[in-house]
Design a protein around this motif. Sequence first.
Motif, PDB file in Angstrom:
ATOM      1  N   ILE A  24      36.766 -24.804 103.353  1.00  0.00           N
ATOM      2  CA  ILE A  24      36.610 -24.473 104.765  1.00  0.00           C
ATOM      3  C   ILE A  24      35.603 -25.393 105.459  1.00  0.00           C
ATOM      4  CG2 ILE A  24      34.811 -22.745 104.406  1.00  0.00           C
ATOM      5  CD1 ILE A  24      36.169 -21.102 106.639  1.00  0.00           C
ATOM      6  N   PHE A  25      34.676 -25.983 104.697  1.00  0.00           N
ATOM      7  CA  PHE A  25      33.661 -26.855 105.274  1.00  0.00           C
ATOM      8  C   PHE A  25      33.966 -28.342 105.084  1.00  0.00           C
ATOM      9  CE2 PHE A  25      31.157 -23.026 103.979  1.00  0.00           C
ATOM     10  CZ  PHE A  25      30.984 -22.540 105.261  1.00  0.00           C
ATOM     11  N   SER A  26      35.186 -28.688 104.692  1.00  0.00           N
ATOM     12  CA  SER A  26      35.491 -30.080 104.371  1.00  0.00           C
ATOM     13  C   SER A  26      35.742 -30.949 105.605  1.00  0.00           C
ATOM     14  CB  SER A  26      36.690 -30.157 103.423  1.00  0.00           C
ATOM     15  OG  SER A  26      37.823 -29.595 104.046  1.00  0.00           O
ATOM     16  N   SER A  27      36.142 -30.373 106.717  1.00  0.00           N
ATOM     17  CA  SER A  27      36.424 -31.155 107.923  1.00  0.00           C
ATOM     18  C   SER A  27      35.167 -31.291 108.775  1.00  0.00           C
ATOM     19  CB  SER A  27      37.532 -30.480 108.747  1.00  0.00           C
ATOM     20  OG  SER A  27      37.627 -31.086 110.016  1.00  0.00           O
ATOM     21  N   LYS A  28      34.741 -32.536 108.986  1.00  0.00           N
ATOM     22  CA  LYS A  28      33.544 -32.783 109.795  1.00  0.00           C
ATOM     23  C   LYS A  28      33.773 -32.344 111.243  1.00  0.00           C
ATOM     24  CE  LYS A  28      31.265 -34.720 106.474  1.00  0.00           C
ATOM     25  NZ  LYS A  28      30.390 -33.892 105.701  1.00  0.00           N
ATOM     26  N   LEU A  29      34.971 -32.562 111.759  1.00  0.00           N
ATOM     27  CA  LEU A  29      35.280 -32.177 113.142  1.00  0.00           C
ATOM     28  C   LEU A  29      35.212 -30.664 113.316  1.00  0.00           C
ATOM     29  CD1 LEU A  29      36.150 -32.918 115.995  1.00  0.00           C
ATOM     30  CD2 LEU A  29      38.524 -32.823 115.212  1.00  0.00           C
ATOM     31  N   ILE A  30      35.783 -29.925 112.375  1.00  0.00           N
ATOM     32  CA  ILE A  30      35.737 -28.462 112.452  1.00  0.00           C
ATOM     33  C   ILE A  30      34.300 -27.972 112.320  1.00  0.00           C
ATOM     34  CG2 ILE A  30      36.401 -26.339 111.252  1.00  0.00           C
ATOM     35  CD1 ILE A  30      39.130 -27.674 110.742  1.00  0.00           C
ATOM     36  N   ALA A  68      22.737 -23.082 109.721  1.00  0.00           N
ATOM     37  CA  ALA A  68      22.193 -23.832 108.586  1.00  0.00           C
ATOM     38  C   ALA A  68      23.304 -24.260 107.628  1.00  0.00           C
ATOM     39  CB  ALA A  68      21.153 -22.993 107.855  1.00  0.00           C
ATOM     40  N   VAL A  69      24.211 -23.348 107.345  1.00  0.00           N
ATOM     41  CA  VAL A  69      25.338 -23.657 106.452  1.00  0.00           C
ATOM     42  C   VAL A  69      26.213 -24.747 107.057  1.00  0.00           C
ATOM     43  CG1 VAL A  69      27.506 -22.725 105.535  1.00  0.00           C
ATOM     44  CG2 VAL A  69      25.378 -21.439 105.256  1.00  0.00           C
ATOM     45  N   LEU A  70      26.511 -24.630 108.337  1.00  0.00           N
ATOM     46  CA  LEU A  70      27.372 -25.612 109.003  1.00  0.00           C
ATOM     47  C   LEU A  70      26.717 -26.985 109.086  1.00  0.00           C
ATOM     48  CD1 LEU A  70      28.785 -23.344 111.843  1.00  0.00           C
ATOM     49  CD2 LEU A  70      30.074 -24.288 109.913  1.00  0.00           C
ATOM     50  N   ILE A  71      25.437 -27.017 109.410  1.00  0.00           N
ATOM     51  CA  ILE A  71      24.735 -28.297 109.502  1.00  0.00           C
ATOM     52  C   ILE A  71      24.621 -28.950 108.126  1.00  0.00           C
ATOM     53  CG2 ILE A  71      22.493 -29.375 110.012  1.00  0.00           C
ATOM     54  CD1 ILE A  71      22.258 -27.288 112.322  1.00  0.00           C
ATOM     55  N   PHE A  72      24.314 -28.158 107.099  1.00  0.00           N
ATOM     56  CA  PHE A  72      24.262 -28.685 105.733  1.00  0.00           C
ATOM     57  C   PHE A  72      25.622 -29.265 105.342  1.00  0.00           C
ATOM     58  CE2 PHE A  72      24.833 -28.382 101.173  1.00  0.00           C
ATOM     59  CZ  PHE A  72      23.650 -28.915 100.682  1.00  0.00           C
ATOM     60  N   SER A  73      26.685 -28.538 105.641  1.00  0.00           N
ATOM     61  CA  SER A  73      28.034 -28.989 105.298  1.00  0.00           C
ATOM     62  C   SER A  73      28.424 -30.246 106.063  1.00  0.00           C
ATOM     63  CB  SER A  73      29.048 -27.883 105.574  1.00  0.00           C
ATOM     64  OG  SER A  73      28.770 -26.752 104.789  1.00  0.00           O
ATOM     65  N   ASN A  77      27.884 -35.008 102.732  1.00  0.00           N
ATOM     66  CA  ASN A  77      28.434 -36.204 102.098  1.00  0.00           C
ATOM     67  C   ASN A  77      28.195 -37.484 102.887  1.00  0.00           C
ATOM     68  OD1 ASN A  77      29.500 -34.869  99.804  1.00  0.00           O
ATOM     69  ND2 ASN A  77      31.138 -34.067 101.088  1.00  0.00           N
ATOM     70  N   VAL A  78      27.221 -37.488 103.779  1.00  0.00           N
ATOM     71  CA  VAL A  78      26.897 -38.692 104.519  1.00  0.00           C
ATOM     72  C   VAL A  78      26.240 -39.679 103.567  1.00  0.00           C
ATOM     73  CG1 VAL A  78      25.435 -39.660 106.337  1.00  0.00           C
ATOM     74  CG2 VAL A  78      26.674 -37.534 106.738  1.00  0.00           C
ATOM     75  N   LYS A  79      26.771 -40.870 103.541  1.00  0.00           N
ATOM     76  CA  LYS A  79      26.224 -41.922 102.682  1.00  0.00           C
ATOM     77  C   LYS A  79      25.434 -42.892 103.552  1.00  0.00           C
ATOM     78  CE  LYS A  79      28.535 -40.520  99.057  1.00  0.00           C
ATOM     79  NZ  LYS A  79      28.054 -39.316  98.528  1.00  0.00           N
TER      80      LYS A  79
END
Length: 155
Positions: A24-30, A68-73, A77-79
């Motif tokens: 559920i948290f895999s899409s950056k746009l969502i 917090a959960v959404l911002i962490f997600s 994976n930002v490199k």
Amino acid sequence: LPISGFTFFYVLIGAYLFEYSPKIFSSKLINLLAILIVAAARGAYAFYVYPAGISRLDYSSPFTAILAVLIFSLFKNVKAEMNGSLWRLDRLCFAVYLVHPLFINFAYKYLKLSPVHFGKAAILSSLVFFLIFSVLSFFASWVLNRITVLKKYVL
């Protein structure tokens, strides 16, 4: 050592999200859209239930936990390139974490100034306070990182 309350929750949820990455948290746009929606709902809650709404938006608030959960997600994976701007900013974050309470306490306790003092404009003033505290903390971190002994052994 806190073994109950919101601190324990944030440690557990952070470890879970780091290890398992729910789909559920895999899409950056969502994630970004969800952050905007939850932040707007949080602001509306604070505005319409003022002043009680402001006091219920601390770390134990569901709004804060979801954000917090959404911002962490969103940033999980930002490199960052080892020599890029994001990496240089990242190197300042620990000192920002250490010094930001100094600015907050100075404003609240010595200047007797907080976002709540602005009444219905508390939401806007919270954003302004956030920006001021962030800029001051990053600047202080930058200065502290110029001190060789601190950078080597503390920061």
